[in-house]
Write a protein that holds these residues in place. Structure first.
Motif, mmCIF file in Angstrom:
data_model
loop_
_atom_site.group_PDB
_atom_site.id
_atom_site.type_symbol
_atom_site.label_atom_id
_atom_site.label_comp_id
_atom_site.label_asym_id
_atom_site.label_seq_id
_atom_site.Cartn_x
_atom_site.Cartn_y
_atom_site.Cartn_z
ATOM 1 N N ASP A 150 -77.133 -6.170 40.002
ATOM 2 C CA ASP A 150 -76.525 -5.203 39.108
ATOM 3 C C ASP A 150 -76.241 -5.872 37.752
ATOM 4 O O ASP A 150 -75.486 -6.841 37.693
ATOM 5 N N PRO A 151 -76.829 -5.390 36.667
ATOM 6 C CA PRO A 151 -76.626 -6.008 35.346
ATOM 7 C C PRO A 151 -75.150 -6.064 34.931
ATOM 8 O O PRO A 151 -74.727 -7.016 34.277
ATOM 9 N N GLU A 152 -74.374 -5.086 35.339
ATOM 10 C CA GLU A 152 -72.954 -5.091 34.985
ATOM 11 C C GLU A 152 -72.213 -6.232 35.694
ATOM 12 O O GLU A 152 -71.380 -6.911 35.101
ATOM 13 N N ARG A 153 -72.565 -6.488 36.934
ATOM 14 C CA ARG A 153 -71.950 -7.601 37.664
ATOM 15 C C ARG A 153 -72.343 -8.945 37.042
ATOM 16 O O ARG A 153 -71.544 -9.864 36.984
ATOM 17 N N ILE A 154 -73.583 -9.040 36.591
ATOM 18 C CA ILE A 154 -74.032 -10.268 35.922
ATOM 19 C C ILE A 154 -73.216 -10.501 34.664
ATOM 20 O O ILE A 154 -72.747 -11.612 34.407
ATOM 21 N N MET A 155 -73.016 -9.470 33.861
ATOM 22 C CA MET A 155 -72.237 -9.592 32.621
ATOM 23 C C MET A 155 -70.803 -10.015 32.921
ATOM 24 O O MET A 155 -70.226 -10.835 32.206
ATOM 25 N N ILE A 156 -70.228 -9.472 33.982
ATOM 26 C CA ILE A 156 -68.859 -9.817 34.352
ATOM 27 C C ILE A 156 -68.774 -11.289 34.746
ATOM 28 O O ILE A 156 -67.883 -12.014 34.306
ATOM 29 N N LEU B 244 -75.458 -24.752 29.350
ATOM 30 C CA LEU B 244 -75.709 -23.597 30.208
ATOM 31 C C LEU B 244 -76.686 -23.986 31.310
ATOM 32 O O LEU B 244 -77.610 -24.764 31.069
ATOM 33 N N THR B 245 -76.483 -23.455 32.481
ATOM 34 C CA THR B 245 -77.439 -23.623 33.557
ATOM 35 C C THR B 245 -77.920 -22.248 33.977
ATOM 36 O O THR B 245 -77.328 -21.234 33.603
ATOM 37 N N SER B 246 -78.986 -22.227 34.745
ATOM 38 C CA SER B 246 -79.454 -20.933 35.244
ATOM 39 C C SER B 246 -78.432 -20.403 36.235
ATOM 40 O O SER B 246 -77.638 -21.139 36.798
ATOM 41 N N GLY B 247 -78.453 -19.146 36.433
ATOM 42 C CA GLY B 247 -77.481 -18.522 37.324
ATOM 43 C C GLY B 247 -76.326 -17.960 36.520
ATOM 44 O O GLY B 247 -76.258 -18.117 35.301
ATOM 45 N N HIS B 248 -75.447 -17.308 37.230
ATOM 46 C CA HIS B 248 -74.344 -16.621 36.558
ATOM 47 C C HIS B 248 -73.015 -16.940 37.215
ATOM 48 O O HIS B 248 -72.081 -16.173 37.110
ATOM 49 N N ASP B 249 -72.926 -18.087 37.899
ATOM 50 C CA ASP B 249 -71.688 -18.415 38.572
ATOM 51 C C ASP B 249 -70.699 -19.050 37.597
ATOM 52 O O ASP B 249 -71.024 -19.331 36.449
ATOM 53 N N VAL B 250 -69.495 -19.289 38.071
ATOM 54 C CA VAL B 250 -68.418 -19.778 37.214
ATOM 55 C C VAL B 250 -68.747 -21.133 36.589
ATOM 56 O O VAL B 250 -68.339 -21.417 35.480
ATOM 57 N N GLY B 251 -69.519 -21.966 37.252
ATOM 58 C CA GLY B 251 -69.842 -23.267 36.707
ATOM 59 C C GLY B 251 -71.093 -23.312 35.849
ATOM 60 O O GLY B 251 -71.570 -24.382 35.497
ATOM 61 N N SER B 252 -71.614 -22.161 35.476
ATOM 62 C CA SER B 252 -72.880 -22.129 34.745
ATOM 63 C C SER B 252 -72.735 -22.339 33.238
ATOM 64 O O SER B 252 -73.718 -22.468 32.533
#
Length: 102
Positions: free
Chosen positions: A17-23, A86-94
């Motif tokens: 979900d693009p919205e979840r990625i943005m969050i 920046l790293t790939s992915g969308h987690d908190v440590g990215s």
């Protein structure tokens, strides 16, 4: 009424979900900013002054309420004497701010 458990059928993978990625990106950005600010021992007001932003802007970013933009990342990196990583992915440590070498 058959369910996945009784038929052993896996559901089709859902697209992210693009919205979840943005969050998640906004939260990662906020955490990175908070971590670096704390590392430097700066208050929110001091960082706001250094960056030319308002206290409300900094608080909003740290709470995950602001999507990172390149211009904003550059501005904050300069105020924090750091480079943005920046790293790939969308987690908190990215996302993180890496201090400039001395």
């Amino acid at each position: 009424m058959a369910s996945y458990h009784t038929r052993w059928v896996r559901p089709e993978p859902q697209a992210e979900d693009p919205e979840r990625i943005m969050i998640r990106e906004a939260l990662a950005f906020g955490k990175a900013l908070y971590d670096r600010r704390e590392e430097l021992g700066l208050t929110v007001a001091e960082l706001a002054e250094r960056s030319g932003l308002t206290v409300d802007d900094i608080e909003c970013i740290e709470e995950g309420g602001t999507a990172p933009t390149i211009a904003l990342l550059r501005r904050l990196a300069a105020a924090l004497n750091a480079d943005v990583r920046l790293t790939s992915g969308h987690d908190v440590g990215s996302v993180w701010f890496e201090p400039h070498a001395a």
